[in-house]
Design a protein around this motif. Structure first.
Motif: not given
Lengths: 319, 391
Positions: B70-72, B104, B170
């Motif tokens: 999961v990334s932001s 995230i 991440v």
């Protein structure tokens, strides 16, 4: 702040991407002062490709396949048409390097950026199966140094480019002295080459690529030693380097000395491959099939002292 | 062909002449190395890479078996302007990290690593180090390794002393543990709000405007907190909820969804985690007045000349987090343990509403595609009392 996100974070399924025991590799990059020229010239299409290239080329040199990309787009006042063109370029860069554009942030900050100004940051994550990372530990003296042609100035050295253009008295809309079919601005904005697909193919098909160096700021001088063990260096035959006309013009117009040129620009080679000496032909073939122009530039040598990149002969700067 | 340009001049141009000094950049990179190292040694996973073109991370040694990544990414936003103007740049990095990692952790993901983009006109080692220390501090609070970054020096683009920041993180969550569990959300579930530390990182364009209108300087005493200057008080770093939430998620399966309250406030963010109203027939109903809105928001409200009318309170909730930085959707029978676990983890948590049937008749005003309903009035902390308590 203007959000441009689905959900909160972007998700990626490694198993669906067929990795068994992946090591993640992440890179971040920016386009630097090139963006300033894109703004002045009003050409937005290529700058997104530059942004992607600066990150994903840094992934492939580790042997990693780019998985996904996120962008940061900051501006003074959002110009939807310009933003759409930039994001289209980012998406194209992602497609060409086989990664998914899974997120991004658009920030409108009138106090920090002037109207019409914008800046870009990019982040890429890739993966490599454990044990396949580059550079390999078996790089040895005698390995061949192969150069892959660049498409132009790429995304480094643009503060100097701007200065030289200013000194030349030419506007960006003038005919490019080194490429008469293009405007100076258009020619300088040629997007950075994406080496991902050709290099991954060469790594996988030949098993003979031991290391790759993405030639960015600092040129050969700084970037090649990054992939070599401390006791090794490279000898580069400068006469074999296919210097692009743009660099000849920059050198002449700016009175840039050869060593400064080599420390600032790619000079015509955007990626260096360290290759097993007995596989030069095989690697060259695969890279050429992958669309690259390739030149054998020299070899890996034992390092002697501080200067681990030894230049022999001179660049052909005659136009 | 050179005739098109000016005649070649007998001057030598170097990159340094163009305003970029690679040696200064090298010095900066050396000085931030140890700052980043402290964030890398705090967690398993980061790998020693050769060459440093990219950062390496080993998921297996971080304990993951079948991870979803999961990334932001986010920027520091207009809050950065205040940090620059008041030369309080030390904690803006915490905000940057918070904006990314809070996004995230709402997916149940543990932040693994963080990279930053730092753009400025001319590198200033002292300024750069202060900013990077803040980022590293945020990474420590989030348990993320600061594995890399890009420092872009663009002379002539950013004014002297100006800079911009963007961050990227991440994280990973084991397959099957991802949030939100939209399908599980049902009528009767509770909404639990977790306290914010202040304005966090959204609404700062409005904050700047309101401060300007107030006639106060950043260096004046904050009317809502006499222990700080206005600048300091408004730069209070965004709370990082990562460690507390991950700790709670390990101990209970009562949390079905989490929403990080950022731009457009609770109203704009809650609908993201709910099942679509038409399909499931539920909405989030928030009972205003169930938590005390910190004095900073009261002061901002007063500056904006907002009243306690429904319309004005809605505007305030749109602009700011109003004291709630995170909202959890919690199974009805797990509310007490979730509240207790959050408190044990160091958070202040309030029961602020519930999931109700979409068809429920009400005299309430509805918001955001009918996904969020509000009722009651906001309860504000008294300005004077807040100041007395803090000074």
């Amino acid at each position: 702040m203007v959000g441009r996100r689905h959900g909160f974070g972007g998700s990626f399924d490694l198993k669906a991407a067929a990795f068994k025991d992946p090591v993640l590799v992440a890179a971040t990059g920016s386009v630097g002062s090139k963006v300033k020229i894109a703004i002045e010239v009003g050409l937005y299409g290529g700058i997104g490709i530059d942004l992607v290239a600066m990150s994903v080329n840094d992934l492939v040199v580790q042997g990693a396949e780019p998985l996904f990309f996120l962008d940061y787009f900051a501006c003074g006042k959002l110009d939807p048409a310009a933003a759409a063109a930039i994001v289209a370029g980012i998406a194209e860069g992602c497609r060409e390097s086989g990664c998914a554009l899974i997120g991004g942030e658009t920030a409108e900050m009138p106090g920090l950026y002037k109207d019409g100004d914008y800046d870009l940051g990019g982040f890429a994550v890739g993966a490599a199966e454990r044990g396949t990372l580059l550079p390999r530990p078996d790089i040895a003296a005698g390995d061949a140094v192969i150069g892959l042609a660049s498409s132009g100035v790429h995304s480094n050295g643009f503060s100097l480019v701007r200065k030289i253009v200013e000194m030349s008295g030419l506007g960006f809309e003038a005919q490019a002295p080194f490429s008469p079919v293009m405007t100076l601005g258009g020619a300088l904005l040629t997007p950075t080459r994406l080496y991902v697909k050709s290099c991954l193919r060469a790594i996988r098909e030949t098993g003979a690529v031991k290391g790759l160096a993405h030639i960015t700021g600092g040129g050969f001088t700084d970037n090649i030693p990054r992939v070599l063990p401390k006791h090794l260096g490279v000898g580069i035959d400068l006469a074999r380097l296919p210097v692009l006309p743009v660099f000849k013009w920059l050198a002449e117009q700016g009175g840039v000395a050869e060593l400064e040129l080599l420390r600032t620009f790619n000079c015509g080679i955007g990626m260096i491959a360290i290759v097993k000496a007995d596989a030069i032909e095989e690697v060259t073939d695969v890279l050429t099939q992958g669309g690259e122009s390739v030149a054998l530039l020299g070899e890996v040598i034992p390092a002697a002292g501080e200067n681990r990149v030894v230049y022999n002969g001179h660049l052909d700067l005659t136009s | 062909m050179a005739a098109l340009g000016k005649k070649k001049q007998h001057t030598r141009t170097t990159y340094r002449d163009a305003g970029v000094d690679i040696r200064l950049a090298d010095d900066f990179i050396k000085s931030i190395g140890p700052i980043a190292d402290a964030t890398i040694s705090q967690r398993p996973g980061p790998m020693e890479g050769l060459g440093g073109f990219g950062a390496l991370f080993d998921l297996k040694s971080a304990g993951f078996h079948d991870p979803i990544l999961v990334s932001s990414t986010d920027g520091a936003g207009t809050k950065l302007r205040i940090a620059i103007e008041t030369n309080h740049v030390d904690t803006i990095g915490i905000d940057l990290v918070a904006m990314c990692v809070n996004d995230i952790v709402v997916h149940g993901a543990e932040p693994l690593f963080f990279l930053n983009y730092f753009a400025l006109g001319q590198l200033d080692n002292e300024l750069g180090t202060r900013v990077l220390r803040g980022i590293a501090e945020g990474c420590k609070l989030a348990g993320a390794a600061l594995v890399g970054g890009e420092t872009a020096e663009m002379p002539g683009f950013y004014a002297k002393g100006d800079f911009d920041l963007a961050g990227f993180t991440v994280g990973a969550v084991e397959r099957g543990q991802e949030l939100p569990r939209r399908r599980d959300i049902q009528k009767g579930d509770a909404l639990v709000g977790i306290a914010s530390s202040g304005v966090h990182s959204n609404g700062y364009s409005l904050v700047r405007k309101l401060v300007k209108n107030s006639g106060l300087a950043w260096s004046d005493v904050a009317p809502f907190d006499h222990s700080k200057t206005l600048g300091e008080a408004l730069l209070e770093p965004t709370r990082i909820y990562v460690k507390s939430i991950l700790q709670v998620l390990k101990k209970t399966d009562g949390i079905k969804a989490l929403a990080h309250i950022t731009g457009s406030g609770a109203l704009g963010k809650l609908h993201r985690i709910l099942p679509s109203p038409s399909a499931e027939g539920v909405r989030a109903c928030i009972q205003l007045g169930t938590w005390q809105v910190p004095a900073v928001f009261r002061w901002l409200r007063d500056q904006a000349n907002y009243t306690n009318s429904a319309e004005d309170e809605k505007e305030l909730l749109r602009a700011f987090n109003c004291g709630i930085g995170m909202v959890a959707v919690v199974a009805k029978d797990k509310v007490s343990p979730v509240l207790r676990l959050l408190e044990e983890a160091g958070e202040k948590a309030f029961l602020i509403g519930e999931i109700e049937s979409h068809s429920e008749p009400s005299g309430k005003w509805l918001e955001v595609e009918d996904a969020v309903a509000l009722t009651g009035n906001l309860a504000f902390e008294e300005l004077a009392r807040a100041s007395a308590r803090r000074s």
